[in-house]
Structure formats: C-alpha cells, structure tokens
Enzyme design. Structure first.
Site, short mmCIF file in Angstrom:
data_model
loop_
_atom_site.label_atom_id
_atom_site.label_comp_id
_atom_site.label_asym_id
_atom_site.label_seq_id
_atom_site.Cartn_x
_atom_site.Cartn_y
_atom_site.Cartn_z
N CYS A 186 -4.10 -3.46 -2.75
CA CYS A 186 -5.02 -1.93 -3.05
C CYS A 186 -6.01 -1.92 -2.97
O CYS A 186 -7.13 -0.91 -3.16
CB CYS A 186 -4.48 -2.45 -4.43
SG CYS A 186 -4.76 -3.49 -5.39
N HIS A 231 -4.77 -4.19 -10.40
CA HIS A 231 -4.59 -3.56 -9.59
C HIS A 231 -6.08 -2.33 -9.12
O HIS A 231 -6.82 -2.64 -9.92
CB HIS A 231 -3.58 -2.83 -10.08
CG HIS A 231 -3.24 -1.50 -9.51
ND1 HIS A 231 -2.68 -1.55 -7.78
CD2 HIS A 231 -2.81 -0.01 -9.48
CE1 HIS A 231 -2.25 -0.51 -7.63
NE2 HIS A 231 -2.14 0.89 -8.69
N ASP A 286 -4.19 6.88 -6.52
CA ASP A 286 -3.54 5.47 -7.00
C ASP A 286 -2.24 6.02 -5.56
O ASP A 286 -1.04 6.07 -5.54
CB ASP A 286 -2.81 5.14 -8.56
CG ASP A 286 -1.89 4.40 -8.20
OD1 ASP A 286 -2.16 3.09 -7.08
OD2 ASP A 286 -1.87 3.77 -9.01
#
Length: 203
Positions: A19, A76, A92
């Site tokens: 991520c 994250h 996201d």
C-alpha cells in the site's frame, strides 16, 4: 477541479500488500498528470495508520472475507486530499468504497471510532505532506521478506523506490513515535485525525 479525475482507479499502479508504494505511485501520477499538481499536493497528505502492536482494524477492505470487509492490518496507507472549501477526499486503493470516498463516509464506514475497540486495536495516524513523502520515502522491501528470503507477497515489477541518500526508511513512517517527525509529519489518534480532515459541518 474534479478531484475524482486526478487519478481514476483503473489507471492506478497497484500491487497487493504494498500500500505504501501504491500511494507513492498515486502521488507521482498526480504530480505528472496535472499542470497544477504542485498545488494539489500542497493540500494532500499521505497517511500511515498503525500502532505499537501493529494491529489496526479497517473495514470495507477488498482483502476481507467478512461481510463487513473487516481486516486487521499491521499498517495501512491512504491518501487524503483536502481541497479548499470542500470536503476532504480519501484515496484508498484497497477499499470496496468509492474511489475516492468522501472523508465523512470513509471515516464512518472504513475506520470507525475507537470507542468500542480494545486498547490494543486503537489506531494512530502519521500524517505526511504528500510532496514531502514523494521526496523522502524509500523502501528496499526487506520488510516483505520471509525468514528463508522468499517473498510474503510478490513485489512490484518496477525498481524499489529510493532517494539519492536513502534506500530504506519505511519503518520510520510506520512508527507512531511522536518524537519522530520524518518528512514534517505529525502523529494523531483517531479523534484527532477525524478533526483534522472532517469538514466543520460534518464534525
């Protein structure tokens, strides 16, 4: 400016479980595509979410097998754009919500409050100016190696992201030590994060 068109989801570079690099590439895409991207990046922030236990619940995640999309990540990373006079938007690449999502929707559906969570699951948020993140972040991907040297998940096909003076500093970004202000970042709890990006009428 239509912020939904800054980087359409289907045009984003994406690698599962990387991520931080996905968001770096997203910021780089915005910088390259927009003639006024410098202005966009000025009011955009890269946000690392983690805690000392590396146990952070997130909902509405593609990787989940549960109906509510719950995943407990070790960390994250998302991008938040806060256009002047408009509601903040969340980018996201791992969410099942819209891309981007309105901050108020993402906060309620994907993050939730810490009030009903055990302390071990309380989230902390390192908010990094996007332009500084592009200039500073580096990762040699060693955190994704198994003990036998193999990969936990296949890495991106492109070369690792590095700067002129650094090949790996990802742990400084994941760390929620408030004394660490890498790339002029700040660390806040969930309530502080909501207050930082929620429009006044939504707060």
């Amino acid at each position: 400016m239509d912020f939904c068109q800054l980087a359409p989801n289907d045009s984003c570079i994406y690698t599962k479980c990387y991520c931080e690099e996905n968001v770096w590439k997203l910021c780089d895409t915005i910088r390259q595509r927009q003639s006024n991207a410098g202005g966009v990046l000025e009011y955009s922030s890269v946000v690392f979410i983690s805690n000392d236990q590396r146990t952070i619940p997130f909902w509405r995640q593609k990787a989940s097998r549960q109906s509510d999309g719950l995943v407990v990540w070790d960390y994250h990373v998302i991008l938040v754009c806060k256009p002047p006079g408009e509601e903040s938007l969340v980018y996201d690449l791992d969410t099942t919500l819209s891309f981007p999502s309105q901050f108020s929707v993402f906060a309620e559906d994907a993050i939730h409050s810490d009030l009903n969570l055990k302390p071990a699951y309380h989230r902390l948020f390192r908010v990094v100016p996007a332009a500084g993140f592009l200039q500073t972040f580096a990762s040699d991907r060693s955190h994704m190696r198994k003990k036998d040297g193999g990969w936990m998940y296949p890495p991106p096909e492109y070369e690792p992201i590095r700067t002129e003076g650094c090949v790996d500093n990802i742990q400084q970004f994941i760390s929620m030590n408030r004394q660490n202000s890498i790339a002029s970042s700040i660390v806040c709890d969930t309530a502080g994060f909501f207050q930082l990006f929620m429009s006044k009428e939504k707060a």
